[in-house]
Design a protein around this motif. Sequence first.
Motif, PDB file in Angstrom:
ATOM      1  N   LEU A 182     -19.838   4.412 -11.039  1.00  0.00           N
ATOM      2  CA  LEU A 182     -19.581   2.677  -9.752  1.00  0.00           C
ATOM      3  C   LEU A 182     -19.510   1.795 -10.885  1.00  0.00           C
ATOM      4  N   VAL A 183     -20.024   1.765 -11.715  1.00  0.00           N
ATOM      5  CA  VAL A 183     -19.285   0.587 -12.297  1.00  0.00           C
ATOM      6  C   VAL A 183     -17.913   0.805 -13.041  1.00  0.00           C
ATOM      7  N   TRP A 184     -17.377   1.396 -12.937  1.00  0.00           N
ATOM      8  CA  TRP A 184     -16.207   1.955 -12.998  1.00  0.00           C
ATOM      9  C   TRP A 184     -14.956   1.559 -11.846  1.00  0.00           C
ATOM     10  N   ALA A 185     -15.446   1.520 -10.328  1.00  0.00           N
ATOM     11  CA  ALA A 185     -14.899   1.807  -9.213  1.00  0.00           C
ATOM     12  C   ALA A 185     -14.814   0.382  -8.836  1.00  0.00           C
ATOM     13  N   ALA A 186     -16.229  -0.062  -9.310  1.00  0.00           N
ATOM     14  CA  ALA A 186     -15.990  -1.740  -8.428  1.00  0.00           C
ATOM     15  C   ALA A 186     -15.461  -2.652  -9.286  1.00  0.00           C
ATOM     16  N   ALA A 187     -14.745  -1.856 -10.706  1.00  0.00           N
ATOM     17  CA  ALA A 187     -13.933  -2.996 -11.293  1.00  0.00           C
ATOM     18  C   ALA A 187     -12.985  -2.596 -11.364  1.00  0.00           C
ATOM     19  N   THR A 188     -12.534  -1.025 -11.118  1.00  0.00           N
ATOM     20  CA  THR A 188     -11.223  -1.023 -10.508  1.00  0.00           C
ATOM     21  C   THR A 188     -10.659  -1.584  -9.713  1.00  0.00           C
ATOM     22  N   LEU A 189     -11.366  -1.779  -7.925  1.00  0.00           N
ATOM     23  CA  LEU A 189     -11.225  -2.197  -7.095  1.00  0.00           C
ATOM     24  C   LEU A 189     -10.852  -3.609  -7.075  1.00  0.00           C
TER      25      LEU A 189
END
Length: 241
Positions: A182-189
Amino acid sequence: MPAWLRRIAERSAPAARRRRAVPAPGRAARVGWWAAGALPLVGCLTSFPIGASKPTIAVPGVGYQGGFAAGWQHPLNQPAYFTWLSNAMVAGTSLTLAARRTAPTSDAFWAVRTAGLGSVMVTGIVYNGLLRGMEQDTALYRFNDTLQHIVNPVLAPAVWAAFDPRGQITGRRAGLAAVIPLVWAAATLVRGARIDWYPYPFLDVPRMGYRGVGVVLSVVLAGFSGLLGVLGQLDRRLAVR
């Protein structure tokens, strides 16, 4: 000592002393963990010279225009790929298990271990199901691709099933593990909106919009959660056996 007196003593002892000790791992377990740690580590390390010599892959039809040329910036960008992150988690936790006399007991370690296992399996499924065919034709790239997308997604769960101490995938740890993607996805976006580049075409916000990308991410995260559930069930079954 009478049984009733022994039970009283056990109840009054600290929880850490009452907990059954995990047996020291044997040679086969250590060899398995070293292999399951060394191969993804090699995959992560070989990503850097690939990035230094090759630019980001130009995917036809995407809506974003950014990217990285060959040179120092592209190697530094490698951890932005979920493939790199998942292999790094497997490498770190496997090598830790191989090097220690006894397995760690902290929730943080086993959350990362669980996240690494689920993530590397998702990596293998998504890449081979959706992204296969985007490879660059160099020997080092093919070697790296085979390690990170074929070998490690199979080897990591196999070594876990064969050698990891049982009873470590609890509901709390699985919940903590789910925070990592979830953190990876948020940071990526957030980062993608700033630099106009996304590591995978299914995260193409300019073309798909946040709603479309959100649907894709929801499916991937649901699959990730399902894999964690399968690992937890298998962990309990193996513990009984």
